[in-house]
Write an enzyme that holds these catalytic residues in place. Sequence first.
Site, PDB file in Angstrom:
ATOM      1  N   SER A   1       0.666  -1.417  -0.123  1.00 37.88           N
ATOM      2  CA  SER A   1      -0.193  -0.005  -0.298  1.00 37.88           C
ATOM      3  C   SER A   1       0.536   1.048  -0.377  1.00 37.88           C
ATOM      4  CB  SER A   1      -0.416   0.362   1.348  1.00 37.88           C
ATOM      5  OG  SER A   1      -1.655  -0.410   1.134  1.00 37.88           O
TER       6      SER A   1
ATOM      7  N   ARG B   1       1.572   4.245  -3.468  1.00 39.26           N
ATOM      8  CA  ARG B   1       1.211   5.536  -2.655  1.00 39.26           C
ATOM      9  C   ARG B   1       2.143   6.565  -2.741  1.00 39.26           C
ATOM     10  NH1 ARG B   1      -3.099   2.122  -0.537  1.00 39.26           N
ATOM     11  NH2 ARG B   1      -4.594   3.653   0.167  1.00 39.26           N
TER      12      ARG B   1
ATOM     13  N   ARG C   1     -13.826  -6.060 -11.340  1.00 40.21           N
ATOM     14  CA  ARG C   1     -13.789  -5.957 -10.724  1.00 40.21           C
ATOM     15  C   ARG C   1     -15.129  -4.395 -10.041  1.00 40.21           C
ATOM     16  NH1 ARG C   1      -8.497  -6.399  -6.946  1.00 40.21           N
ATOM     17  NH2 ARG C   1      -9.783  -5.818  -5.940  1.00 40.21           N
TER      18      ARG C   1
ATOM     19  N   SER D   1     -13.492   1.791   3.150  1.00 40.35           N
ATOM     20  CA  SER D   1     -12.875   0.814   1.775  1.00 40.35           C
ATOM     21  C   SER D   1     -11.415   1.863   1.461  1.00 40.35           C
ATOM     22  CB  SER D   1     -13.404   0.967   0.358  1.00 40.35           C
ATOM     23  OG  SER D   1     -12.446   1.302  -1.002  1.00 40.35           O
TER      24      SER D   1
ATOM     25  N   ASP E   1      -7.308  -7.793   4.230  1.00 45.98           N
ATOM     26  CA  ASP E   1      -6.423  -8.936   3.394  1.00 45.98           C
ATOM     27  C   ASP E   1      -5.741 -10.222   3.561  1.00 45.98           C
ATOM     28  OD1 ASP E   1      -6.478  -7.071   1.072  1.00 45.98           O
ATOM     29  OD2 ASP E   1      -5.040  -5.620   1.516  1.00 45.98           O
TER      30      ASP E   1
ATOM     31  N   ARG F   1      -3.365 -14.370  -2.040  1.00 47.27           N
ATOM     32  CA  ARG F   1      -3.231 -14.221  -1.126  1.00 47.27           C
ATOM     33  C   ARG F   1      -4.159 -16.182  -0.407  1.00 47.27           C
ATOM     34  NH1 ARG F   1      -1.777  -9.606   1.082  1.00 47.27           N
ATOM     35  NH2 ARG F   1      -2.081  -7.870  -0.090  1.00 47.27           N
TER      36      ARG F   1
END
Length: 427
Positions: free
Chosen positions: A21, A25, A120, A165, A311, A384
């Site tokens: 993440s 970013r 998605r 989210s 996650d 995952r």
Amino acid sequence: MRLMSKSKGLTGELIVPADKSISHRSVMFGAISHGNTTIHNFLKAEDCLSTVAVFKKLGVLIEEKDGVLTVHGKGFEGLKQPTEVLDAGNSGTTMRLVLGILAGQPFNSTIQGDSSLNKRPMERVMGPLRQMGAVLAGNQETEYPPITVEGGTLRAIDYQMPIASAQVKSAILFAALQAEGETTVIEKECSRNHTEQMIRQFGGNITVNDKEIRLPGKQQLTGQEVHVPGDISSAAFFLVAALLAANSSLCLKKVGVNPTRTGILDVLAQMGAKITRTNEDQKNQAADLLVETSSLNACEISGEIIPRLIDELPILALAATQAEGTTIIKDAQELKVKETNRIDATADELNKMGANIEPTEDGMIIHGPTPLHGAAVDSHGDHRIGMMLQIAALLTEEDVELTNPEAINISYPDFFKDLDQLIKERV
């Protein structure tokens, strides 16, 4: 691919891959800031490399030397119209957050993903961006990619999040940085806050009061030096492996422990896990985690903690199959719109191995403990799920065959090698 089975335990030390993440970013903030941003310990996995590729197509120079990534920032106003379709690969983070950046740009662009990402849903991002003044259109007038963006002048909005989210929140905040006026976002539950933290780190002005976020528009950011900690989502697989495999004693080094991400540590502690934090680095929100084989008890996982471990729920489900009692996971419908439907995929694949899991509309009911056995299983193209199944295989005497193991490269290309090393060190 034949997975490693029946481990005698994990021992030694491991530095897990960099936080995905924050890696995403850091490139994004570097690109929209003025001046250079240097990124130490950037995660060179497929998802994050998709973000790098997208910003290169937007005219941003990104270089790597001696393991350090340098992003030569252009500011929002310096991004260039791409000459081809932007490709987010398998990365939902790339697509959703970049939509927020593209929404305020004075040019048209199109972004797509691979066959999985193109299935998605994107309306959760497109809706609020439309309220801000952007024009977005999905494939054949649906909410699915490819998404075409007609960017332009944005206006601030007050937005009540219908779901928890971090991706949706971040997309709105990236758009809000370019908008006229002050945008307010009210979260349903507090989700990971890396975007808010990095706005401050890059010199921006943002106010957070519990679940209310206020962000003035028309801000200019300045390039920074970023040190990316280890990813707790990657560490989670080794945490659970060491808890479940007999005679384990493992130290995971420099793991990110941002409080919005440590739900898994809270839940495992509630289940009776022996995990100790040491060498805490307050500035970079990192710590070493010492973990030992433990007897686990069932618990309920629901409510406001879900965004802090969304996650990690597949690997927590595996832990629950070995816990005493019935574990209930609920309020986690977001799992259905990840790389695959992780509720069904987790239940289906672990049940093939002898687990007793009932999938529900918003989670799972897991009856434990159940012995696991060999089977032919499938990652469903989800990194995952693939890694979780390898940890499950460590608990079996028989062979486990995994279809689509390459999905693991999305976030952890060296996963099998690192696991093998920790097992070999005990021999």
